[in-house]
Design an enzyme around this catalytic site. Structure first.
Site, short mmCIF file in Angstrom:
data_model
loop_
_atom_site.label_atom_id
_atom_site.label_comp_id
_atom_site.label_asym_id
_atom_site.label_seq_id
_atom_site.Cartn_x
_atom_site.Cartn_y
_atom_site.Cartn_z
N LYS A 35 0.83 -1.21 0.00
CA LYS A 35 0.00 0.00 0.00
C LYS A 35 0.87 1.26 0.00
CE LYS A 35 -4.58 -1.32 1.29
NZ LYS A 35 -5.17 -2.24 2.25
N LYS A 90 -5.67 -9.83 -5.96
CA LYS A 90 -6.78 -10.16 -5.06
C LYS A 90 -7.99 -9.24 -5.31
CE LYS A 90 -7.00 -8.74 -0.64
NZ LYS A 90 -8.41 -8.52 -0.35
N LYS A 145 -12.20 -4.80 -1.66
CA LYS A 145 -13.30 -3.83 -1.63
C LYS A 145 -12.83 -2.38 -1.65
CE LYS A 145 -14.17 -4.82 3.10
NZ LYS A 145 -12.88 -4.44 3.67
P1 ATP Z 1 -9.34 -3.85 1.79
O1 ATP Z 1 -9.11 -3.66 0.34
O2 ATP Z 1 -9.83 -2.62 2.47
O3 ATP Z 1 -8.19 -4.47 2.52
P2 ATP Z 1 -10.63 -6.41 1.69
O4 ATP Z 1 -11.59 -6.73 0.59
O5 ATP Z 1 -9.27 -6.99 1.60
O6 ATP Z 1 -10.60 -4.85 1.86
P3 ATP Z 1 -10.79 -6.85 4.53
O7 ATP Z 1 -11.71 -6.02 5.33
O8 ATP Z 1 -9.34 -6.52 4.52
O9 ATP Z 1 -11.35 -6.88 3.02
O10 ATP Z 1 -10.95 -8.36 4.97
C1 ATP Z 1 -12.15 -8.94 5.44
C2 ATP Z 1 -12.04 -10.46 5.36
O11 ATP Z 1 -12.18 -10.89 4.01
C3 ATP Z 1 -10.70 -11.00 5.82
O12 ATP Z 1 -10.91 -12.24 6.47
C4 ATP Z 1 -9.94 -11.22 4.54
O13 ATP Z 1 -8.93 -12.17 4.65
C5 ATP Z 1 -11.07 -11.69 3.62
N1 ATP Z 1 -10.79 -11.37 2.23
C6 ATP Z 1 -10.54 -10.15 1.71
N2 ATP Z 1 -10.37 -10.22 0.40
C7 ATP Z 1 -10.51 -11.53 0.06
C8 ATP Z 1 -10.43 -12.27 -1.17
N3 ATP Z 1 -10.18 -11.64 -2.31
N4 ATP Z 1 -10.63 -13.60 -1.13
C9 ATP Z 1 -10.89 -14.23 0.02
N5 ATP Z 1 -10.97 -13.61 1.22
C10 ATP Z 1 -10.79 -12.28 1.24
MG MG Z 2 -7.76 -6.48 3.12
#
Ligand code: ATP
Ligand code: MG
Length: 328
Positions: A112, A193, A196
């Site tokens: 990041k 990945k 969100k």
């Molecule tokens: P950000 O981009 O803000 O990091 P994020 O989509 O990675 O958002 P998090 O809030 O960081 O979401 O994570 C919430 C949960 O979802 C965690 O358990 C994380 O490991 C899981 N997770 C996030 N992205 C994925 C993905 N692409 N596939 C599977 N699990 C995911």
């Molecule tokens: Mg994340």
């Protein structure tokens, strides 16, 4: 007594299919078996540049989606991280037992920081706040995606180090990782990945996307020039990603999925994935709308959740302070 489980998602955006397949879908079973705490980690969202209105909207939306997906406040604890001050209190105490070296090795931070010039101290401190989230509640199990493995390892190291130096204080948490679906990839760029917080959502399916948008995104998903439907993430990342999504949502093993798609073409794979994703998301969207129109219910559920656990969190912070030699 049931064992304690803790996990969270941060309201940096709207929940994606990756969050559902890799996290929330799994949590539904866990709330039956464990003493589960599911947090909306709003303080973590402040580590990225987010405006207050967006943060507030996302915070309601993430909790509304937790509830719409089936997390049940009668079976688990749901709350906002910022409602319990003990999180930031413990974070500082853990900061002081974390070395700059180990914190600097966190790859999520490095990635990041590379793409953003105005990185906050908060972003650097994120893994220690996450360790505090988990250690506050003596969580034994922490279900997370692969992307969080390194942060969980840090939380474990901090717990072990603290216990060795100051006496038994923390439960050393264990990460729980899914065999399939632990990392769902961006449909347009299947080596990245699905996240969100992405600015561009063309390769991310959001739980709130209209049904026709979901269909389009899956139809346009990147595959490859070959035509075999087999799970081979290294050589066929796009196809393997679609298979992972299908496998989790259809509740079929990867072997069963490969047999099912044997001899079929990519069009058929995309149609099946599209159907199962829509069948999963459509009922969630109806319930989601209900909660977004009844935000007072969300607030009530979160307040009750926070009230249920804050005394325990305060007690843990007091114990840590005492162990470290602070007078209060
Ligand atoms: P950000 O981009 O803000 O990091 P994020 O989509 O990675 O958002 P998090 O809030 O960081 O979401 O994570 C919430 C949960 O979802 C965690 O358990 C994380 O490991 C899981 N997770 C996030 N992205 C994925 C993905 N692409 N596939 C599977 N699990 C995911
Ligand atoms: Mg994340």
């Amino acid at each position: 007594m049931k064992e304690r489980l803790y996990t969270a998602a941060k309201p940096t955006g709207r929940l994606t299919l990756g969050n559902y397949v890799g996290a929330v879908d799994n949590w539904l079973k866990m709330q039956e078996e464990y003493d589960s705490i599911f947090c909306v980690a709003d303080l973590h969202s402040l580590t990225v540049n987010i405006d207050p209105k967006e943060l507030r909207d996302n915070s309601y939306a993430v909790m509304a989606n937790y509830l719409a997906c089936g997390l049940d406040p009668n079976k688990c604890t749901l709350y906002y991280q910022s409602q319990v001050p003990a999180h930031t209190a413990l974070c500082w105490l853990l900061d002081c037992v974390t070395s700059m070296g180990e914190a600097s090795r966190m790859t999520a931070y490095k990635e990041k920081a590379q793409s953003n010039k105005n990185v906050s101290v908060g972003l650097f401190n994120y893994p220690m706040l996450m360790a505090a989230d988990i250690l506050l509640y003596d969580a034994k199990y922490v279900p997370i995606g692969e992307d969080q493995r390194q942060h969980l390892e840090l939380a474990r190291n901090l717990a072990i180090r603290f216990n060795n130096k100051y006496g038994e204080t923390f439960v050393v948490p264990q990460g729980v990782y899914q065999k399939v679906g632990a990392k769902i990839y961006n449909l347009q760029n299947p080596t990245k990945k699905m996240s969100k917080s992405d600015f561009d959502n063309s390769g991310n399916i959001l739980l709130e996307d209209p049904i026709d948008v979901i269909k389009q995104k899956i139809k346009r998903a990147v595959t490859d020039s070959d035509s075999k439907i087999i799970y081979d993430p290294e050589n066929k990342p796009g196809v393997s990603n679609l298979l992972s999504i299908y496998s989790v949502l259809a509740k079929k093993s990867m072997k069963e999925c490969e047999a099912f798609f044997d001899g079929k073409n990519y069009g058929a794979l995309k149609n099946e994935v599209s159907d199962i994703v829509i069948a999963t998301i459509e009922p969630i969207q109806q319930k989601f709308m209900y909660y977004m129109n009844n935000k007072d219910e969300i607030e009530k559920i979160a307040t009750q959740g926070a009230e249920r656990i804050e005394a325990e969190a305060d007690k843990k912070v007091k114990l840590v302070k005492e162990r470290m030699g602070l007078i209060f």
